[in-house]
Structures are given as C-alpha cells and as structure tokens.
Design a protein around this motif. Structure first.
Motif, PDB file in Angstrom:
ATOM      1  N   ALA A  81      58.370 -49.548  13.675  1.00  0.00           N
ATOM      2  CA  ALA A  81      57.657 -50.609  12.956  1.00  0.00           C
ATOM      3  C   ALA A  81      56.211 -50.695  13.419  1.00  0.00           C
ATOM      4  N   ILE A  82      55.993 -50.582  14.726  1.00  0.00           N
ATOM      5  CA  ILE A  82      54.636 -50.622  15.266  1.00  0.00           C
ATOM      6  C   ILE A  82      53.832 -49.426  14.768  1.00  0.00           C
ATOM      7  N   SER A  83      54.445 -48.231  14.826  1.00  0.00           N
ATOM      8  CA  SER A  83      53.754 -47.014  14.398  1.00  0.00           C
ATOM      9  C   SER A  83      53.381 -47.062  12.928  1.00  0.00           C
ATOM     10  N   ASP A  84      54.210 -47.723  12.113  1.00  0.00           N
ATOM     11  CA  ASP A  84      53.918 -47.851  10.688  1.00  0.00           C
ATOM     12  C   ASP A  84      52.871 -48.925  10.440  1.00  0.00           C
ATOM     13  N   MET A  85      53.007 -50.037  11.123  1.00  0.00           N
ATOM     14  CA  MET A  85      52.133 -51.172  10.877  1.00  0.00           C
ATOM     15  C   MET A  85      50.676 -50.868  11.216  1.00  0.00           C
ATOM     16  N   VAL A  86      50.454 -50.026  12.220  1.00  0.00           N
ATOM     17  CA  VAL A  86      49.085 -49.762  12.662  1.00  0.00           C
ATOM     18  C   VAL A  86      48.278 -49.061  11.570  1.00  0.00           C
ATOM     19  N   TYR A  87      48.923 -48.284  10.684  1.00  0.00           N
ATOM     20  CA  TYR A  87      48.216 -47.662   9.565  1.00  0.00           C
ATOM     21  C   TYR A  87      47.612 -48.737   8.664  1.00  0.00           C
ATOM     22  N   ASP A  88      48.425 -49.711   8.282  1.00  0.00           N
ATOM     23  CA  ASP A  88      47.973 -50.750   7.354  1.00  0.00           C
ATOM     24  C   ASP A  88      47.022 -51.731   8.035  1.00  0.00           C
ATOM     25  N   PHE A  89      47.283 -52.036   9.282  1.00  0.00           N
ATOM     26  CA  PHE A  89      46.430 -52.957  10.040  1.00  0.00           C
ATOM     27  C   PHE A  89      45.008 -52.413  10.107  1.00  0.00           C
ATOM     28  N   THR A  90      44.869 -51.165  10.530  1.00  0.00           N
ATOM     29  CA  THR A  90      43.531 -50.585  10.671  1.00  0.00           C
ATOM     30  C   THR A  90      42.885 -50.337   9.304  1.00  0.00           C
ATOM     31  N   ALA A  91      43.685 -49.999   8.284  1.00  0.00           N
ATOM     32  CA  ALA A  91      43.137 -49.779   6.945  1.00  0.00           C
ATOM     33  C   ALA A  91      42.547 -51.075   6.384  1.00  0.00           C
ATOM     34  N   LEU A  92      43.238 -52.192   6.595  1.00  0.00           N
ATOM     35  CA  LEU A  92      42.745 -53.480   6.107  1.00  0.00           C
ATOM     36  C   LEU A  92      41.503 -53.928   6.877  1.00  0.00           C
ATOM     37  N   ARG A  93      41.482 -53.675   8.177  1.00  0.00           N
ATOM     38  CA  ARG A  93      40.284 -54.016   8.958  1.00  0.00           C
ATOM     39  C   ARG A  93      39.086 -53.197   8.478  1.00  0.00           C
ATOM     40  N   VAL A 118      50.616 -60.522  11.517  1.00  0.00           N
ATOM     41  CA  VAL A 118      51.481 -59.723  10.641  1.00  0.00           C
ATOM     42  C   VAL A 118      51.605 -60.330   9.247  1.00  0.00           C
ATOM     43  N   PRO A 119      51.784 -61.638   9.097  1.00  0.00           N
ATOM     44  CA  PRO A 119      51.806 -62.204   7.733  1.00  0.00           C
ATOM     45  C   PRO A 119      50.509 -61.945   6.963  1.00  0.00           C
ATOM     46  N   VAL A 120      49.382 -61.893   7.660  1.00  0.00           N
ATOM     47  CA  VAL A 120      48.106 -61.609   6.995  1.00  0.00           C
ATOM     48  C   VAL A 120      48.106 -60.179   6.457  1.00  0.00           C
ATOM     49  N   ILE A 121      48.597 -59.247   7.280  1.00  0.00           N
ATOM     50  CA  ILE A 121      48.692 -57.858   6.827  1.00  0.00           C
ATOM     51  C   ILE A 121      49.596 -57.781   5.602  1.00  0.00           C
ATOM     52  N   TRP A 122      50.734 -58.447   5.684  1.00  0.00           N
ATOM     53  CA  TRP A 122      51.717 -58.417   4.600  1.00  0.00           C
ATOM     54  C   TRP A 122      51.134 -58.979   3.298  1.00  0.00           C
ATOM     55  N   GLU A 123      50.443 -60.105   3.412  1.00  0.00           N
ATOM     56  CA  GLU A 123      49.904 -60.772   2.221  1.00  0.00           C
ATOM     57  C   GLU A 123      48.787 -59.973   1.556  1.00  0.00           C
ATOM     58  N   ASN A 124      48.173 -59.032   2.297  1.00  0.00           N
ATOM     59  CA  ASN A 124      47.044 -58.280   1.752  1.00  0.00           C
ATOM     60  C   ASN A 124      47.352 -56.814   1.507  1.00  0.00           C
ATOM     61  N   LEU A 125      48.629 -56.451   1.561  1.00  0.00           N
ATOM     62  CA  LEU A 125      48.999 -55.059   1.324  1.00  0.00           C
ATOM     63  C   LEU A 125      48.635 -54.591  -0.081  1.00  0.00           C
TER      64      LEU A 125
END
Length: 418
Positions: A81-93, A118-125
């Motif tokens: 989950a961490i390895s996947d989330m970091v793609y979207d986290f850094t892409a949104l930043r 995490v909810p912020v990442i989710w809401e902006n996917l």
C-alpha cells in the motif's frame, strides 16, 4: 585479447542487445509462441501452502521472539500500500506545484498525519489520469479507515515525517520518504519506482539501462580475504549516492530526538526501480548498528530487479545469517522485469516470494531467458503482471498460505522451505 575477455565482451553485448529489444516488444511477442515450446525453466520453488507454523499449546501461531508478531501477509500488504500510494502522493504534489495550487500543496505538505493526508490523496485521484479507484480502495483499505483506533489511520498511529520529491530527486531517479507508525512501532523508508510523467524520462531510462557494475568495498572484515569487494549496478547506485547518507542521518537524528522510537525496527520498501533502491539501501542500513536497535532491517520489495553480482549476494547472505537483514522479494511469476536483468551478471538476493494465479512459493534465483520469453507472449498481460494491483490480487488469492508465518519464522524455517 584472451578467451575470457572475449567471452565477457560477448556476454555484455548480448545483454545490452536484449535490453534494447524491450523497446520493440511487439516484435518480441510475435516470436514468443515459436520459442515458448522449448522453454524448460528449472523449478526452484517451494509451495508456501506446504509450510507449517510453530504452534503454541492453544494451536495458534507462536509470537516471534523478536517482537515481530505480524504475519508476512500483513506486513506485505502494508508495504505494498505504501509503495503504491507514493506514486499518487508525489504525482499530486507535482501537479499542485505546476498549477500553483497552494491549497492542495498545503494539504499535501510533510510532515503530516497519515489520517489527514491519505483522504486528500484519495479525494484528488480524479486529477490523475488512468487511476483505478476500485483497485486502490482495496489496497489502501487500512489507510482509509475512519476508525481512529485503526493501526494506520489513528492520530497516534502513522505519520509521514519526510518526503524528498524535488525536481533534482526526480532527475536522478531517487524519490523517497520516511514514515513512522507508533501503534506498530516501526519506521519505514520507501522509494518510488519509475515515473515517466515527471519530465525526466531520458534520465530515468539512463539509470535503468546503466547495467555496468560499480565496485564497492566489502564491509564485513572477516570476509575480506575471500571477498574483498562486491559489484552493484552502477545506474541505481548513482541514484542513491548522496541520498543514502541523508536518509541514514535523518533516521539517526529522529530516533535521538524521539526516545520512544529508539527501539523501533526499520522497514524499507519499494516497487520496481524503487525496489532496487530499497534493496541497496537496506543493505547499507543494516550495517548501521547504532540505529537498527539490534534488530534486523526488514525489506519488502515488489517486482524488483537484482542489484549486484554473486559476491554482493554472498555479503548480503552473511548479513541475513547474522540476523541483520530480512528480505521478502515479492514478484509475479510472469513479470518480465525481475527476470530480465538476471540475464546479465546480476544475482537476486533475499527470500523470493513468487506469485501467480495457481499458487505462491519460496523460490531461488532461477531467472532465465525463458521467463522473459513467457512474459512477452502477451504484452498487455506483461504490463499488468508488473503492477502492484496484480500482486495484491495474487496475495488475496493465496492469503491462507501467506498468512501462516511471519517473515522471521520463514527465515527460521529457511533450510526446510528454501
């Protein structure tokens, strides 16, 4: 030129030719059905479902003497989950910076509680193209919980304490971060995998295809007579240079300033390129005894290519034997990437956990050209097989066998199942 030198040059040229051939995968797919019948890849796999656990008098799994009570499945899902989330986290930043969206940038700032970010990442996917929220809903489940007592999302649980994703980090293909989980009592370092949309496609491929071996000193004194040096892949080692000491010094300082974390074990994770960087970093981190709390550094990687030669493998194994490293190298059987680099002098390390539709198992380094050919038979499947979502699905299919042991218990049973 001597015979040995000629053979070395020939092997080097063939390996590079095969690497560049990946740019023309449609042609490779045409020949795969012809070559496939001749494939006779050896089987070094042991079915995990055959493994048994040490049981206490009540019939349950005995807790690890080192305090590692989570099963390998639980830890693997967290790291995935961490390895996947970091793609979207850094892409949104990156997107927020590009569009001067100060509100979103602030919401995604670090340090910050996981339960907040995490909810912020989710809401902006929806701002990111091609993201499947249905898949991520399952993979991120533990981090999307609204239960404040959840081991991940609670205010006393996880916090992202460092994230380095500047343009320079992206340019050298080393985007990384650090998180702390006070409920699970661990610190986790993660590395992002290859990201082609950050404006550094050429530099990224330059690192991935730089397969020249870089000389490194063997850090274990009593092995130096037999193995004075090891070789690691130059491209990925260059990506880690400078960052390695920064992360280690950050961890050291954080533990000093936060006394309750001094005994927290260290985890390292990443996918694909991130998995290779995690492997190298975990190898060096395990040698820093002042911050490892006399516990093994625990590595979980997904679809990671090998990073060093046979001598590197010897030293890595010694760190495992000395209880300084534990490594679950998780990969999908039909994923080309973990196998491809093994066609050169690179050797896989750690405990390979092979996943596929029919089962899961512990495997030795049995990569061959036929593993690569098999992956090219269906190009859409090949892409899917390299994904974290596919690994998550396979782990779900075989959760019973993967949930039987902790990684530490698997190492104690290594001679029987390896």
């Amino acid at each position: 030129m001597g015979r040995a030198a000629k053979m070395w040059m020939w092997n080097r040229r063939v390996t590079k030719l095969l690497l560049y051939a990946t740019l023309f995968l449609p042609y490779a797919a045409s020949f795969a059905p012809i070559l496939a019948p001749a494939a006779k890849a050896k089987s070094g796999r042991t079915d995990l479902s055959l493994s048994t656990t040490n049981e206490d008098s009540s019939g349950g799994k005995s807790p690890s003497t080192d305090g590692y009570n989570e099963s390998m499945l639980d830890e693997a899902r967290d790291m995935l989950a961490i390895s996947d989330m970091v793609y979207d986290f850094t892409a949104l930043r990156r997107l927020a910076r590009a569009k001067n969206n100060t509100e979103l940038s602030q919401k995604l700032s670090v340090p910050q509680k996981v339960s907040t970010v995490v909810p912020v990442i989710w809401e902006n996917l929806d701002l990111l193209k091609g993201k499947c929220m249905i898949e991520k809903d399952s993979m991120w489940q533990g981090y999307l919980s609204e239960d404040e007592s959840d081991q991940h999302s609670g205010d006393s649980g996880s916090e992202i304490i460092l994230l380095s994703d500047s343009k320079e980090d992206a340019r050298i293909s080393c985007v990384y971060g650090v998180g702390v989980n006070h409920n699970l009592k661990r610190l986790t370092v993660w590395f992002r995998g290859t990201e082609m949309d950050d404006g550094n496609r050429g530099a990224t491929w330059g690192k991935n295809l730089d397969m020249e071996l870089r000389l490194e000193e063997n850090p274990i004194d009593d092995m130096c007579d037999e193995t004075p040096t090891v070789h690691v892949m130059r491209g990925w080692m260059r990506a880690l240079l400078g960052r390695r000491s920064k992360i280690i010094n950050f961890l050291r300082k954080y533990k000093e300033e936060n006394p309750r974390t001094r005994d927290y074990p260290l985890f390292v994770t990443g996918h694909s390129l991130g998995g290779s960087l995690a492997t190298l970093f975990g190898y060096f981190l395990a040698q820093e005894e002042d911050i490892t709390a006399n516990k093994p550094v625990t590595l979980y990687t997904f679809a990671a290519p090998p990073v060093g030669d046979a001598d590197f493998g010897k030293v890595f194994s010694r760190l495992e034997d000395d209880g300084k490293l534990r490594y679950a190298r998780i990969f999908n059987r039909d994923d080309v990437v973990p196998h491809f680099y093994s066609l050169s002098k690179h050797t896989h390390v750690g405990m390979g956990i092979e996943l596929h539709m029919e089962g899961s198992g512990v495997t030795n380094n049995d990569s061959s050209i036929w593993n690569v050919v098999r992956g090219f038979k269906d190009l859409k499947k090949a892409d899917r097989e390299h994904s974290l979502s596919q690994a998550f699905d396979y782990m779900g299919l075989h959760s019973d066998s993967l949930d039987e042991m902790s990684l530490e218990e698997m190492y104690r049973e290594k001679k029987r199942i390896g």
